[in-house]
Enzyme design. Structure first.
Site, PDB file in Angstrom:
ATOM      1  N   LEU A   1      42.811  36.538  42.799  1.00  0.00           N
ATOM      2  CA  LEU A   1      44.178  36.383  42.318  1.00  0.00           C
ATOM      3  C   LEU A   1      44.344  35.247  41.316  1.00  0.00           C
ATOM      4  CD1 LEU A   1      46.290  36.964  45.561  1.00  0.00           C
ATOM      5  CD2 LEU A   1      45.679  38.595  43.771  1.00  0.00           C
ATOM      6  N   LYS A   2      43.286  34.493  41.051  1.00  0.00           N
ATOM      7  CA  LYS A   2      43.390  33.378  40.112  1.00  0.00           C
ATOM      8  C   LYS A   2      43.231  33.857  38.672  1.00  0.00           C
ATOM      9  CE  LYS A   2      43.976  30.300  43.312  1.00  0.00           C
ATOM     10  NZ  LYS A   2      44.081  31.167  44.486  1.00  0.00           N
ATOM     11  N   ASN A   3      43.587  32.995  37.716  1.00  0.00           N
ATOM     12  CA  ASN A   3      43.490  33.418  36.316  1.00  0.00           C
ATOM     13  C   ASN A   3      42.034  33.535  35.862  1.00  0.00           C
ATOM     14  OD1 ASN A   3      43.452  30.452  36.404  1.00  0.00           O
ATOM     15  ND2 ASN A   3      43.485  30.533  34.169  1.00  0.00           N
TER      16      ASN A   3
ATOM     17  N   HIS B   1      38.997  32.923  43.273  1.00  0.00           N
ATOM     18  CA  HIS B   1      39.568  34.009  44.068  1.00  0.00           C
ATOM     19  C   HIS B   1      40.116  35.103  43.142  1.00  0.00           C
ATOM     20  CE1 HIS B   1      42.655  36.025  46.540  1.00  0.00           C
ATOM     21  NE2 HIS B   1      41.924  35.667  47.580  1.00  0.00           N
TER      22      HIS B   1
END
Length: 388
Positions: free
Chosen positions: A204-206, A202
């Protein structure tokens, strides 16, 4: 160490009403840098005429397997499906129980429901990770698996429950959505020593792409085979379906973008860690800060502090007035969600998790935050903490 390409970005802080304007996330900064590479990848994929299950998907799965040091990686449409498909591969029944921490995103528990089993919630420790002692208390004859969540990018010490779970035939399924590249120093990465693990891609993930996506890692050929079937309608070839499946494939464009980001993931993670250390050195001890552990590489997908419950909302509001956006991960524990009513939990059943939910604040942390912006967050927060 290869220099992080993002270090070449010249970041000029944005001001509004004499305050810096720092959103909780700022995906456009990173996209600005990667854009030339992404456009090249886009053109190449579009001109290839291959958009599903093509060479980029295969290359991504191969390279991630090498990176994690696992035998199999299966790409899917999102991280929630990744976790669900793993659990579906265990052939669970309605009497089977899966234990997970109550402080996590709803998808952790939702995947258990989607697989036909019953979620059982346990408390968390000082790192917001599954409390091993409480987990062991919740184990009974119906326990089929445990889902330790590497929340905020901090590594749950999977090795500490391997023998216990093996002796009781309990599967360990890692929710590694927030921890790609994290691990125990020089020993393993998250997703490599359990029965299987689910990662989210996603935005927003790292380790993020530009839409939804997920990855499954495992050394179990049966789980890998089942997940390969589940992601593509249960088809074993173009015309024959072996099982009832889903339509959950990572497309070629997103796989191509993921390959671009994979080449930079260690440097991106190192920047998360640098910011976390800067926070640790600068933020007043009045706030309880995340533990910096030497034996683990925690990648700090989120940086969560604890403040007195009575002041939490006012601190967040005052920071926002100064241009700093913060969040809470997560304000409502899983056992107290409306959708969990039928599980018959009540306030007080999972005390530490409930306490943290009322006092935690997540600060902005992403690779393109400048040191000047980080220092502004530290100074502004410390001014608020001094008033406690």
């Amino acid at each position: 160490m290869k220099k992080c390409l993002l270090s070449s970005i010249s970041i000029t802080p944005v001001f509004k009403d004499n305050n810096m304007n720092i959103p909780f996330v700022n995906l456009s900064r990173e996209a600005d840098y990667f854009l030339p590479l992404l456009l090249q990848k886009t053109e190449k994929v579009l001109k290839s005429g291959i958009y599903i299950n093509g060479p980029n998907v295969k290359e991504l799965e191969k390279k991630v397997a090498i990176y994690l040091n696992v035998k199999y990686v299966v790409s899917v449409g999102n991280g929630s499906d990744a976790l669900t498909f793993i659990l579906r591969s265990l052939n669970l029944s309605s009497s089977d129980e899966i234990i997970c921490p109550a402080n996590s995103f709803i998808a952790t528990a939702w995947s258990i429901i989607a697989s036909g089993a019953k979620p059982v919630f346990c408390d968390v420790d000082k790192n917001f990770l599954l409390d091993i002692d409480d987990f062991k208390k919740k184990v009974n004859n119906n326990t089929r698996a445990v889902i330790p969540v590497h929340l905020t990018g901090k590594v749950f010490p999977t090795e500490q429950i391997l023998d216990f779970c093996s002796a009781k035939s309990i599967k360990i399924i890692e929710d590694a959505a927030q921890s790609f590249g994290a691990g125990k120093n020089n020993e393993y990465k998250t997703g490599a020593i359990s029965d299987a693990a689910a990662f989210s891609l996603h935005p927003l993930k790292n380790f993020a792409i530009y839409g939804d996506g997920g990855l499954i890692s495992t050394n179990d050929p049966e789980i890998a085979d089942n997940c390969n079937l589940l992601r593509n309608h249960g088809l074993k070839n173009r015309d024959e379906a072996k099982i009832w499946g889903y339509n959950s494939r990572l497309d070629e464009l997103q796989a191509a973008y993921a390959l671009t980001k994979l080449a930079e993931i260690d440097n991106l993670n190192n920047r998360y860690i640098e910011i976390a250390k800067r926070y640790d050195n600068g933020i007043s001890p009045i706030a309880k800060k995340p533990e910096l552990r030497k034996e683990y590489k925690d990648v700090f997908h989120n940086y969560v502090i604890l403040v007195p419950e009575i002041r939490r909302n006012s601190i967040m509001s005052n920071l926002y007035q100064k241009g700093i956006e913060t969040k809470i991960h997560y304000p409502i524990p899983l056992h107290l969600q409306e959708c969990s009513k039928n599980l018959n939990y009540k306030i007080g059943d999972i005390p530490r998790c409930e306490q943290y939910a009322n006092s935690m604040i997540s600060l902005p942390i992403y690779p393109t935050l400048s040191n000047e912006e980080v220092d502004y967050i530290i100074d502004t927060l410390n001014n608020e903490l001094m008033s406690i």
